[in-house]
Design a protein around this motif. Structure first.
Motif, short mmCIF file in Angstrom:
data_model
loop_
_atom_site.label_atom_id
_atom_site.label_comp_id
_atom_site.label_asym_id
_atom_site.label_seq_id
_atom_site.Cartn_x
_atom_site.Cartn_y
_atom_site.Cartn_z
N ASP A 97 9.29 34.93 -16.05
CA ASP A 97 9.19 33.96 -17.13
C ASP A 97 7.70 33.79 -17.41
O ASP A 97 7.27 33.45 -18.58
CB ASP A 97 9.69 32.55 -16.44
N TYR A 98 6.73 33.98 -16.66
CA TYR A 98 5.24 33.72 -16.79
C TYR A 98 4.81 34.83 -17.60
O TYR A 98 3.62 34.81 -18.16
CB TYR A 98 4.28 33.48 -15.52
N SER A 99 5.43 35.95 -17.75
CA SER A 99 4.77 36.98 -18.22
C SER A 99 5.48 36.99 -19.81
O SER A 99 5.28 37.63 -20.72
CB SER A 99 5.27 38.33 -17.74
N ALA A 100 6.57 36.07 -20.04
CA ALA A 100 7.01 36.07 -21.26
C ALA A 100 6.36 34.77 -22.00
O ALA A 100 5.44 34.14 -21.52
CB ALA A 100 8.66 35.49 -20.97
N PRO A 101 6.48 34.65 -23.34
CA PRO A 101 5.93 33.85 -24.22
C PRO A 101 6.01 32.17 -23.49
O PRO A 101 7.14 31.93 -23.17
CB PRO A 101 6.49 33.63 -25.55
N PRO A 102 5.00 31.42 -23.73
CA PRO A 102 5.13 30.16 -22.82
C PRO A 102 6.18 29.03 -23.22
O PRO A 102 6.06 29.28 -24.62
CB PRO A 102 3.57 29.80 -22.72
N ARG A 103 6.75 28.40 -22.54
CA ARG A 103 7.50 27.50 -22.90
C ARG A 103 7.23 25.97 -22.61
O ARG A 103 8.07 25.04 -23.10
CB ARG A 103 8.92 27.71 -22.27
N GLY A 104 6.03 25.89 -22.03
CA GLY A 104 5.44 24.53 -21.78
C GLY A 104 5.65 24.17 -20.52
O GLY A 104 6.71 24.46 -19.86
N PRO A 105 4.79 23.32 -19.74
CA PRO A 105 4.88 23.04 -18.34
C PRO A 105 6.04 21.85 -17.95
O PRO A 105 6.77 22.06 -17.19
CB PRO A 105 3.68 22.30 -18.09
N SER A 106 6.49 21.03 -19.00
CA SER A 106 7.58 20.24 -19.06
C SER A 106 8.72 21.00 -18.69
O SER A 106 9.65 20.58 -18.20
CB SER A 106 7.55 19.06 -19.89
N ILE A 107 9.08 21.63 -19.82
CA ILE A 107 10.35 22.64 -19.86
C ILE A 107 10.42 23.39 -18.49
O ILE A 107 11.57 23.43 -17.97
CB ILE A 107 10.30 23.61 -21.22
N ARG A 108 9.35 24.03 -18.16
CA ARG A 108 9.54 24.90 -16.79
C ARG A 108 9.80 23.98 -15.65
O ARG A 108 10.75 24.42 -15.04
CB ARG A 108 8.03 25.83 -16.59
N SER A 109 9.07 22.84 -15.64
CA SER A 109 9.65 22.08 -14.14
C SER A 109 11.11 21.38 -14.50
O SER A 109 11.32 21.56 -13.39
CB SER A 109 8.54 20.66 -14.45
N SER A 110 11.42 21.14 -15.61
CA SER A 110 12.63 20.64 -15.64
C SER A 110 13.75 21.70 -15.57
O SER A 110 14.67 21.55 -14.72
CB SER A 110 13.22 20.34 -17.39
N CYS A 111 13.48 23.28 -15.79
CA CYS A 111 14.37 24.13 -15.48
C CYS A 111 14.37 24.36 -13.95
O CYS A 111 15.31 24.66 -13.27
CB CYS A 111 13.95 25.43 -16.18
N CYS A 112 13.19 24.43 -13.20
CA CYS A 112 12.96 24.56 -11.93
C CYS A 112 13.89 23.42 -11.04
O CYS A 112 14.61 23.71 -10.00
CB CYS A 112 11.62 24.50 -11.40
N PHE A 113 13.88 22.10 -11.68
CA PHE A 113 14.46 20.92 -11.18
C PHE A 113 16.14 21.03 -11.23
O PHE A 113 16.78 21.04 -10.20
CB PHE A 113 14.24 19.46 -11.50
#
Length: 320
Positions: A97-113
């Motif tokens: 995911d980090y090697s892919a185009p960024p999606r924003g920190p809020s979206i990434r943290s929401s996906c992790c949760f």
């Protein structure tokens, strides 16, 4: 006085008819079967890696089931292995995911949760259903269970999605065949787990099956973004692990596993490359010929506009 040279223009009157084409350039733009791409051996071998990985996961699962049934493997050990594999797979997913185009920190943290919440909910649900799954096929003979599991694993292998996502692709769409393949594998795992002696073994095996047949194919689908050498290393690792686990089962199973691996990764690509000569011979009588006489195809931003005059068909852009 010599005749002026012909030019491919329409705005100037020339001493040539409108349909004139020079004899030396009439077949200069001839292209025969432009869509035909010849195969080469090593790219085909790398393309077979997802198939070998999928077959390796099936062999690993069967070997683990046999050991649980014979009580030579502790269910608690398998449970910790499943948790470790889940964490390692999630770490690899985040790296991709980090090697892919960024999606924003809020979206990434929401996906992790969401992933953490879904994993915990599934873990608790499966733990509660383990006693029910253990008695699911109590009235069914073992021969019927083995035959049903074999058919479902065969269906899982035939319908699995062996494609890989391109680098930077964020598509999460699943094909219908891949969903049916996953359902067949999970169903086969459940009926096999129902033959185990205790609830903890059932819980550990079904959890291990979910990791192999539901989560790992999603991760494997994203391995198109990694170099082919890493794909090959993963394939060799899974094949070696499955072969090591099946060695102690029986000589027939060991020979069958080795034969399938050699056929899929070595023999099948060679047969396909060898059979291309006959495909070329068949295509000589049914060749697709393109040249300057074809209708011009306009291009917009590097893409061809495909026109279709059939009713109800929309004209679209196709990449070149």
């Amino acid at each position: 006085m010599s005749r002026p040279a012909w030019k491919r223009i329409l705005w100037q009157r020339q001493s040539y008819p409108d349909n004139y084409i020079p004899a030396d350039s009439f077949l200069a733009s001839l292209r025969r079967n432009p869509s035909f791409t010849p195969y080469t051996y090593w790219p085909l071998v790398f393309s077979c890696c997802p198939i070998t990985q999928h077959l390796g996961t099936i062999f690993i699962f069967v070997a683990v089931f046999v050991r649980l049934q014979e009580r030579s493997l502790d269910a608690r050990v398998l449970l910790w292995i499943s948790v470790a594999c889940f964490l390692a797979g999630y770490l690899v997913w985040e790296v991709l995911d980090y090697s892919a185009p960024p999606r924003g920190p809020s979206i990434r943290s929401s996906c992790c949760f969401k992933a953490l919440k879904s994993s915990l909910l599934f873990f608790l649900t499966l733990m509660g259903l383990a006693p029910v799954l253990r008695t699911l096929t109590a009235a069914t003979s073992s021969d019927s269970i083995w035959a049903l599991s074999a058919c479902q694993f065969l269906l899982n292998t035939l319908l699995a999605d062996y494609g890989c996502a391109n680098a930077g692709s964020q598509s999460q769409e699943s094909r219908l065949t891949s969903v049916l393949s996953m359902n067949a594998a999970i169903s086969s795992s459940v009926v096999l787990a129902s033959r185990l002696p205790d609830d903890l073994s059932v819980f550990a095996l079904v959890l291990f099956a979910v990791h192999l047949f539901a989560l790992f194919p999603m991760l494997r689908h994203r391995f198109g973004a990694v170099p082919p050498i890493l794909q090959a290393i993963l394939t060799v690792s899974i094949s070696a692990l499955s072969f090591a686990l099946t060695v102690s089962l029986s000589p027939f199973v060991t020979a069958l596993t080795l034969g399938i691996y050699v056929t899929v990764n070595v023999v099948a690509p060679g047969i396909l490359v060898w059979a291309q000569r006959y495909k070329k011979q068949l295509m000589r009588g049914y060749s697709e010929i393109r040249g300057p006489w074809d209708v011009a195809v306009p291009r917009v931003n590097g893409s061809e506009i495909v026109f279709d005059s059939r009713p109800g068909v929309y004209n679209t852009l196709s990449g070149t």
